[in-house]
Design a protein around this motif. Structure first.
Motif, PDB file in Angstrom:
ATOM      1  N   ASP A  62       1.053  -0.950   0.135  1.00 20.27           N
ATOM      2  CA  ASP A  62      -0.052   0.114   0.084  1.00 20.27           C
ATOM      3  C   ASP A  62       0.888   1.293  -0.030  1.00 20.27           C
ATOM      4  O   ASP A  62       1.958   1.096   0.526  1.00 20.27           O
ATOM      5  CB  ASP A  62      -1.050   0.077   1.256  1.00 20.27           C
ATOM      6  CG  ASP A  62      -1.976  -1.213   1.448  1.00 20.27           C
ATOM      7  OD1 ASP A  62      -2.804  -1.044   0.389  1.00 20.27           O
ATOM      8  OD2 ASP A  62      -1.888  -1.980   2.385  1.00 20.27           O
ATOM      9  N   ALA A  64       1.300   5.583   0.222  1.00 22.09           N
ATOM     10  CA  ALA A  64       0.676   6.921   0.817  1.00 22.09           C
ATOM     11  C   ALA A  64       1.612   8.014   0.725  1.00 22.09           C
ATOM     12  O   ALA A  64       2.793   7.703   0.530  1.00 22.09           O
ATOM     13  CB  ALA A  64       0.105   6.838   2.147  1.00 22.09           C
ATOM     14  N   GLU A  66       2.607  11.983   2.296  1.00 24.79           N
ATOM     15  CA  GLU A  66       2.191  12.822   3.529  1.00 24.79           C
ATOM     16  C   GLU A  66       3.013  13.972   3.641  1.00 24.79           C
ATOM     17  O   GLU A  66       4.304  13.873   3.189  1.00 24.79           O
ATOM     18  CB  GLU A  66       2.272  12.120   5.013  1.00 24.79           C
ATOM     19  CG  GLU A  66       0.777  11.178   4.945  1.00 24.79           C
ATOM     20  CD  GLU A  66      -0.440  11.947   4.872  1.00 24.79           C
ATOM     21  OE1 GLU A  66      -0.625  13.209   5.347  1.00 24.79           O
ATOM     22  OE2 GLU A  66      -1.423  11.298   4.644  1.00 24.79           O
ATOM     23  N   ILE A  76      -1.429   8.250   9.517  1.00 22.50           N
ATOM     24  CA  ILE A  76      -1.363   8.139   8.367  1.00 22.50           C
ATOM     25  C   ILE A  76      -1.923   6.827   7.989  1.00 22.50           C
ATOM     26  O   ILE A  76      -2.846   6.596   7.019  1.00 22.50           O
ATOM     27  CB  ILE A  76       0.062   8.176   7.895  1.00 22.50           C
ATOM     28  CG1 ILE A  76       0.530   9.504   8.013  1.00 22.50           C
ATOM     29  CG2 ILE A  76       0.325   7.595   6.330  1.00 22.50           C
ATOM     30  CD1 ILE A  76       2.081   9.654   7.910  1.00 22.50           C
ATOM     31  N   ASP A  79      -5.667   6.759   8.503  1.00 22.13           N
ATOM     32  CA  ASP A  79      -6.323   7.630   7.325  1.00 22.13           C
ATOM     33  C   ASP A  79      -6.540   6.905   6.045  1.00 22.13           C
ATOM     34  O   ASP A  79      -7.292   7.281   5.232  1.00 22.13           O
ATOM     35  CB  ASP A  79      -5.649   9.058   7.480  1.00 22.13           C
ATOM     36  CG  ASP A  79      -5.692   9.852   8.428  1.00 22.13           C
ATOM     37  OD1 ASP A  79      -6.681   9.487   9.377  1.00 22.13           O
ATOM     38  OD2 ASP A  79      -4.985  10.918   8.586  1.00 22.13           O
ATOM     39  N   ASN A  80      -5.357   6.213   5.765  1.00 23.67           N
ATOM     40  CA  ASN A  80      -5.508   5.438   4.367  1.00 23.67           C
ATOM     41  C   ASN A  80      -6.061   4.044   4.414  1.00 23.67           C
ATOM     42  O   ASN A  80      -5.752   3.416   3.307  1.00 23.67           O
ATOM     43  CB  ASN A  80      -3.988   5.481   3.799  1.00 23.67           C
ATOM     44  CG  ASN A  80      -3.770   7.063   3.479  1.00 23.67           C
ATOM     45  OD1 ASN A  80      -3.821   7.359   2.402  1.00 23.67           O
ATOM     46  ND2 ASN A  80      -2.887   7.737   4.226  1.00 23.67           N
ATOM     47  N   ASN A  81      -6.734   3.619   5.560  1.00 24.67           N
ATOM     48  CA  ASN A  81      -7.152   2.371   5.494  1.00 24.67           C
ATOM     49  C   ASN A  81      -6.183   1.263   5.457  1.00 24.67           C
ATOM     50  O   ASN A  81      -6.684   0.247   4.766  1.00 24.67           O
ATOM     51  CB  ASN A  81      -8.540   2.338   4.542  1.00 24.67           C
ATOM     52  CG  ASN A  81      -9.536   2.946   4.983  1.00 24.67           C
ATOM     53  OD1 ASN A  81      -9.684   3.295   6.062  1.00 24.67           O
ATOM     54  ND2 ASN A  81     -10.320   3.741   3.991  1.00 24.67           N
ATOM     55  N   ILE A  82      -5.116   1.368   5.985  1.00 21.25           N
ATOM     56  CA  ILE A  82      -3.962   0.601   5.765  1.00 21.25           C
ATOM     57  C   ILE A  82      -3.919  -0.277   7.130  1.00 21.25           C
ATOM     58  O   ILE A  82      -3.852   0.289   8.147  1.00 21.25           O
ATOM     59  CB  ILE A  82      -2.493   1.102   5.528  1.00 21.25           C
ATOM     60  CG1 ILE A  82      -2.781   1.727   4.221  1.00 21.25           C
ATOM     61  CG2 ILE A  82      -1.533   0.107   5.432  1.00 21.25           C
ATOM     62  CD1 ILE A  82      -1.436   2.689   4.175  1.00 21.25           C
TER      63      ILE A  82
END
Length: 159
Positions: A62, A64, A66, A76, A79-82
């Motif tokens: 995954d 992301a 930031e 983080i 917020d990113n559904n990790i």
């Protein structure tokens, strides 16, 4: 009975006792910088490697991005559904307070882009590898640096 008007209009002279109201003055402000947008804030790219390999032997990744120094690694990821927590941690985590040790991650690359281990991490990760961190205690970036961080999720599952 005749109606009596008790209010009689009077006119006041305009003198030093009754000054006129000043009108607001508007003036355009000159731009100090060029009309271009402000310089971009430094960013940190993150890659999160899944804890278990798929049937073809590859690990899910995954990604992301930031702004440097503005968020904790835990936030983080959420917020990113990790996925951050193992089974037990999903139910019994402290919500980011640093009092349970269930948000362990391993930093594979980019350790220099993170803050130093906190006292909480030193206590919970005393016998763990130096590359292991608590996501709730790890600040990504320092508002000035940029780069790439590679994170192994749930390293205790790694074989």
């Amino acid at each position: 009975m005749a109606s009596m008007n008790i209010f009689t209009p009077i006119s006041l002279p305009s003198n030093s006792y009754f000054p006129r109201r000043r009108q607001p003055i508007s003036a355009p402000f000159a731009a100090v910088n060029s009309p271009e947008s402000p310089p971009a804030k430094p960013e940190i790219e993150l890659e999160f490697i899944g804890p278990k390999a798929s049937s073809d032997g590859s690990y899910p990744v995954d990604k992301a991005k930031e702004i440097s120094g503005e968020k904790l690694l835990r936030n983080i990821m959420l917020d990113n559904n990790i996925e951050l927590y193992a089974t037990y941690g999903k139910v019994m985590n402290c919500g980011g307070g640093g009092s349970c040790g269930t948000c362990i991650v391993e930093i594979l690359e980019g350790k220099d882009l993170l803050n130093e281990r906190t006292n909480t991490e030193l206590r919970y990760l005393k016998k763990k590898p130096e590359s292991w961190r608590l996501a709730c205690q790890t600040i990504v970036g320092n508002k000035e640096n940029s780069g790439k961080v590679i994170v192994q999720r749930i390293p205790q599952w790694k074989k």
